[in-house]
Design a protein around this motif. Structure first.
Motif, PDB file in Angstrom:
ATOM      1  N   ASN A   1       2.268 -19.115 -49.018  1.00  0.00           N
ATOM      2  CA  ASN A   1       2.279 -17.736 -49.492  1.00  0.00           C
ATOM      3  C   ASN A   1       1.718 -16.852 -48.376  1.00  0.00           C
ATOM      4  N   ARG A   2       2.581 -15.991 -47.823  1.00  0.00           N
ATOM      5  CA  ARG A   2       2.155 -15.190 -46.678  1.00  0.00           C
ATOM      6  C   ARG A   2       1.048 -14.203 -47.038  1.00  0.00           C
ATOM      7  N   TRP A   3       1.044 -13.729 -48.290  1.00  0.00           N
ATOM      8  CA  TRP A   3       0.026 -12.751 -48.677  1.00  0.00           C
ATOM      9  C   TRP A   3      -1.324 -13.420 -48.880  1.00  0.00           C
ATOM     10  N   LEU A   4      -1.325 -14.680 -49.314  1.00  0.00           N
ATOM     11  CA  LEU A   4      -2.585 -15.420 -49.353  1.00  0.00           C
ATOM     12  C   LEU A   4      -3.040 -15.771 -47.937  1.00  0.00           C
ATOM     13  N   ALA A   5      -2.079 -16.003 -47.034  1.00  0.00           N
ATOM     14  CA  ALA A   5      -2.436 -16.194 -45.628  1.00  0.00           C
ATOM     15  C   ALA A   5      -3.081 -14.923 -45.075  1.00  0.00           C
ATOM     16  N   LEU A   6      -2.530 -13.770 -45.448  1.00  0.00           N
ATOM     17  CA  LEU A   6      -3.119 -12.498 -45.031  1.00  0.00           C
ATOM     18  C   LEU A   6      -4.536 -12.350 -45.583  1.00  0.00           C
ATOM     19  N   THR A   7      -4.759 -12.814 -46.805  1.00  0.00           N
ATOM     20  CA  THR A   7      -6.102 -12.777 -47.389  1.00  0.00           C
ATOM     21  C   THR A   7      -7.083 -13.566 -46.532  1.00  0.00           C
ATOM     22  N   ALA A   8      -6.662 -14.741 -46.084  1.00  0.00           N
ATOM     23  CA  ALA A   8      -7.521 -15.556 -45.219  1.00  0.00           C
ATOM     24  C   ALA A   8      -7.813 -14.836 -43.908  1.00  0.00           C
ATOM     25  N   VAL A   9      -6.796 -14.267 -43.299  1.00  0.00           N
ATOM     26  CA  VAL A   9      -6.968 -13.548 -42.030  1.00  0.00           C
ATOM     27  C   VAL A   9      -7.892 -12.351 -42.221  1.00  0.00           C
ATOM     28  N   ALA A  10      -7.707 -11.619 -43.316  1.00  0.00           N
ATOM     29  CA  ALA A  10      -8.529 -10.440 -43.581  1.00  0.00           C
ATOM     30  C   ALA A  10      -9.988 -10.825 -43.850  1.00  0.00           C
ATOM     31  N   LEU A  11     -10.207 -11.919 -44.577  1.00  0.00           N
ATOM     32  CA  LEU A  11     -11.578 -12.364 -44.853  1.00  0.00           C
ATOM     33  C   LEU A  11     -12.293 -12.772 -43.564  1.00  0.00           C
ATOM     34  N   ALA A  12     -11.575 -13.453 -42.677  1.00  0.00           N
ATOM     35  CA  ALA A  12     -12.181 -13.833 -41.396  1.00  0.00           C
ATOM     36  C   ALA A  12     -12.574 -12.593 -40.603  1.00  0.00           C
ATOM     37  N   THR A  13     -11.690 -11.606 -40.580  1.00  0.00           N
ATOM     38  CA  THR A  13     -11.995 -10.353 -39.892  1.00  0.00           C
ATOM     39  C   THR A  13     -13.167  -9.646 -40.539  1.00  0.00           C
ATOM     40  N   PHE A  14     -13.215  -9.669 -41.864  1.00  0.00           N
ATOM     41  CA  PHE A  14     -14.300  -9.029 -42.609  1.00  0.00           C
ATOM     42  C   PHE A  14     -15.652  -9.592 -42.183  1.00  0.00           C
ATOM     43  N   MET A  15     -15.740 -10.926 -42.060  1.00  0.00           N
ATOM     44  CA  MET A  15     -17.014 -11.549 -41.679  1.00  0.00           C
ATOM     45  C   MET A  15     -17.463 -11.098 -40.296  1.00  0.00           C
ATOM     46  N   THR A  16     -16.546 -11.108 -39.331  1.00  0.00           N
ATOM     47  CA  THR A  16     -16.941 -10.774 -37.966  1.00  0.00           C
ATOM     48  C   THR A  16     -17.304  -9.297 -37.829  1.00  0.00           C
ATOM     49  N   TYR A  17     -16.579  -8.420 -38.516  1.00  0.00           N
ATOM     50  CA  TYR A  17     -16.914  -7.000 -38.477  1.00  0.00           C
ATOM     51  C   TYR A  17     -18.232  -6.736 -39.198  1.00  0.00           C
ATOM     52  N   LEU A  18     -18.446  -7.432 -40.307  1.00  0.00           N
ATOM     53  CA  LEU A  18     -19.671  -7.258 -41.084  1.00  0.00           C
ATOM     54  C   LEU A  18     -20.894  -7.578 -40.229  1.00  0.00           C
ATOM     55  N   ASP A  19     -20.812  -8.655 -39.460  1.00  0.00           N
ATOM     56  CA  ASP A  19     -21.966  -9.068 -38.662  1.00  0.00           C
ATOM     57  C   ASP A  19     -22.165  -8.203 -37.429  1.00  0.00           C
ATOM     58  N   ASN A  20     -21.250  -7.280 -37.177  1.00  0.00           N
ATOM     59  CA  ASN A  20     -21.454  -6.310 -36.113  1.00  0.00           C
ATOM     60  C   ASN A  20     -22.576  -5.340 -36.454  1.00  0.00           C
ATOM     61  N   ASN A  21     -22.777  -5.079 -37.767  1.00  0.00           N
ATOM     62  CA  ASN A  21     -23.765  -4.061 -38.133  1.00  0.00           C
ATOM     63  C   ASN A  21     -24.615  -4.405 -39.350  1.00  0.00           C
ATOM     64  N   VAL A  22     -24.424  -5.585 -39.961  1.00  0.00           N
ATOM     65  CA  VAL A  22     -25.183  -5.918 -41.162  1.00  0.00           C
ATOM     66  C   VAL A  22     -26.668  -6.079 -40.881  1.00  0.00           C
ATOM     67  N   VAL A  23     -26.990  -6.436 -39.647  1.00  0.00           N
ATOM     68  CA  VAL A  23     -28.373  -6.783 -39.333  1.00  0.00           C
ATOM     69  C   VAL A  23     -29.241  -5.557 -39.080  1.00  0.00           C
ATOM     70  N   ASN A  24     -28.643  -4.420 -38.772  1.00  0.00           N
ATOM     71  CA  ASN A  24     -29.426  -3.274 -38.296  1.00  0.00           C
ATOM     72  C   ASN A  24     -30.516  -2.831 -39.273  1.00  0.00           C
ATOM     73  N   VAL A  25     -30.154  -2.632 -40.539  1.00  0.00           N
ATOM     74  CA  VAL A  25     -31.145  -2.112 -41.486  1.00  0.00           C
ATOM     75  C   VAL A  25     -32.140  -3.176 -41.916  1.00  0.00           C
ATOM     76  N   ALA A  26     -31.852  -4.456 -41.630  1.00  0.00           N
ATOM     77  CA  ALA A  26     -32.773  -5.536 -41.993  1.00  0.00           C
ATOM     78  C   ALA A  26     -33.775  -5.850 -40.887  1.00  0.00           C
ATOM     79  N   LEU A  27     -33.653  -5.205 -39.735  1.00  0.00           N
ATOM     80  CA  LEU A  27     -34.509  -5.536 -38.599  1.00  0.00           C
ATOM     81  C   LEU A  27     -36.007  -5.383 -38.892  1.00  0.00           C
ATOM     82  N   PRO A  28     -36.461  -4.303 -39.569  1.00  0.00           N
ATOM     83  CA  PRO A  28     -37.899  -4.212 -39.850  1.00  0.00           C
ATOM     84  C   PRO A  28     -38.416  -5.390 -40.680  1.00  0.00           C
ATOM     85  N   THR A  29     -37.619  -5.835 -41.655  1.00  0.00           N
ATOM     86  CA  THR A  29     -38.030  -6.979 -42.473  1.00  0.00           C
ATOM     87  C   THR A  29     -38.082  -8.252 -41.643  1.00  0.00           C
TER      88      THR A  29
END
Length: 465
Positions: free
Chosen positions: A2-30
């Motif tokens: 299913n190509r659309w489920l394949a797209l879901t996998a590709v999008a989730l992988a991209t989501f993780m890498t983009y998320l970790d570009n900035n997820v850490v910033n507000v947690a730095l003081p903690t």
């Protein structure tokens, strides 16, 4: 498959890498409080990921072309997920920084492979445009959800979960990808060898440039390490050009940069990233310093913008099909410039509702640039899709860092006293400069992308299994 489920996998992988570009910033003081980190260690928790990610993007793209998109996608996904576990369980500065660097390696493999998979999974131009729109929408959401997620988890659960949350996402992505991503390698890719000198030169240039941009503010732009880093970047880039011009199988066909669509499209994408990264960074500071927002509230403030950006990202390929890519991309950059200029008029006595209309206008403009990705990918042959994705992401990362560093330098030079009034004056002036720079993308797009629609000339694509 299913190509659309394949797209879901590709999008989730991209989501993780983009998320970790900035997820850490507000947690730095903690993180600093609980691990007893030094200031330099704190800075490198952020920098290690960005430095390795940006430095190895072209390598990741080329490895995908040579060894196969699917193989490199899984390799990057596995490395990133394991590194996330190490980061989430880290009990010291060295382990956490090392895990962040390892995350950068995984992201540099999976990101260009993810984007390059889309033309192979969706050979039909209309379906591919929709797929690129969805992929871009997920990336836009990750940019905004990152700070919000980091704030919520670090304040209410444990800072380690800002990394451990990648584990279930990574496992779901791996299962979906294993079942639904099945493609045949292109004949050209299987016959191509690695251009090791070119890979080494490009990596050194990107590492040196990224290091200089990240560390320039803290070490001083005229300091020996920073000037040395920029000099090394120039020399390595010059060596890369010489190597590529003489190689029988170059990593990048340099003649592509003489194509107005390719070079102009990359510049337009870079100006988009300049605005997005710069405005996210400095407006987050404004929300907390001038309006008294908590880190979580500041992160949540960007969510409406990102949601509208995501909605427009899925619609903009169809809009570009109707009105042409040049007009749509130029309109998007113009809307972003207008929004940035309007935000510069919002001062200390304002509230979030004064900002919201301009945030939404900004998100709408950013969402209209999605057809640009499809056009740039369409200029590369199938056997070079990985490195084309790498070049596209390098443009985005480097211009994003330029947005933060250049605007930061302007803001610091303009701020004459450590007072809120001086900060606001500098912030507002900096936004006007940012608006002018983003506005440059309007004539660039109109010229470079003229007579270009989302239906780019079809490349020879191998059948999807």
């Amino acid at each position: 498959m299913n190509r659309w489920l394949a797209l879901t996998a590709v999008a989730l992988a991209t989501f993780m890498t983009y998320l970790d570009n900035n997820v850490v910033n507000v947690a730095l003081p903690t993180i600093q409080r609980e691990l007893g980190l030094s200031i330099s260690g704190l800075e490198w928790i952020v920098s290690a990921y960005i430095l390795v990610f940006a430095g190895l993007l072209l390598v990741g793209g080329r490895l995908a072309d040579v060894f196969g998109l699917r193989a490199v996608f899984f390799a990057g996904l596995g490395i990133f997920t394991v590194a996330s576990v190490a980061a989430g369980l880290a009990n010291g500065q060295e382990i956490l920084i090392g895990a962040r660097a390892l995350q950068g390696i995984g992201a540099a493999l999976v990101t260009p492979a993810s984007l390059a998979l889309l033309p192979r999974l969706f050979p039909d131009p209309r379906e591919r445009a929709t797929a690129v729109g969805i992929w871009s929408a997920v990336g836009a959401l990750a940019l905004a959800i990152g700070p919000l997620t980091g704030g919520l988890l670090s304040e209410n659960v444990d800072w380690g979960w800002i990394f451990l949350i990648n584990v279930p996402i990574g496992l779901v992505t791996a299962v979906l990808a294993a079942v639904h991503i099945r493609i045949e390698p292109t004949a050209r890719a299987t016959a191509t060898r690695l251009d090791l000198p070119g890979l080494a030169a490009s990596t050194l240039a990107l590492f040196a440039l990224t290091f200089g941009l990240i560390e320039g503010e803290s070490q001083g732009w005229s300091s020996a390490p920073i000037l040395g880093a920029f000099a090394l970047a120039v020399l390595a880039f010059a060596a890369f050009l010489v190597i590529e011009s003489r190689s029988r199988q170059p990593m990048i066909d340099l003649s592509l940069f003489r194509e107005r669509v390719f070079s102009g499209g990359l510049l337009s994408m870079g100006l988009w990233a300049f605005g997005v990264f710069g405005i996210y960074f400095f407006t987050a500071i404004y929300l907390q310093s001038a309006l008294g927002f908590t880190p979580t509230q500041a992160g949540a403030g960007f969510v409406p913008m990102a949601l509208l950006m995501a909605v427009l990202a899925t619609m903009s390929p169809r809009i570009a099909e109707r009105f042409g890519t040049a007009r749509v991309v130029a309109s998007g950059l113009a809307l972003m410039a207008v929004a940035i200029g309007a935000i510069s008029n919002v001062g200390a006595g304002s509230d979030y509702l004064d900002l919201l209309p301009w945030f939404l206008l900004y998100g709408a403009g950013a969402g209209l640039l999605v057809p640009l990705t499809n056009v740039i990918l369409g200029t590369m042959p199938a056997g070079r899709a990985g490195v084309a994705s790498g070049v596209l992401n390098v443009s985005r990362e480097v211009f994003g860092l330029l947005g933060i560093t250049i605007l930061g330098a302007i803001l610091n030079a303009r701020q004459t006293a450590p007072t809120m009034a001086a900060f606001l004056d500098a912030y507002q002036f900096t936004l006007l400069i940012a608006a002018a720079i983003v506005l440059v993308g309007v004539p660039v797009s109109l010229y470079a992308l003229r007579q270009t629609r989302t239906e780019t000339p079809e490349r020879v694509l191998e059948p999807v299994g």
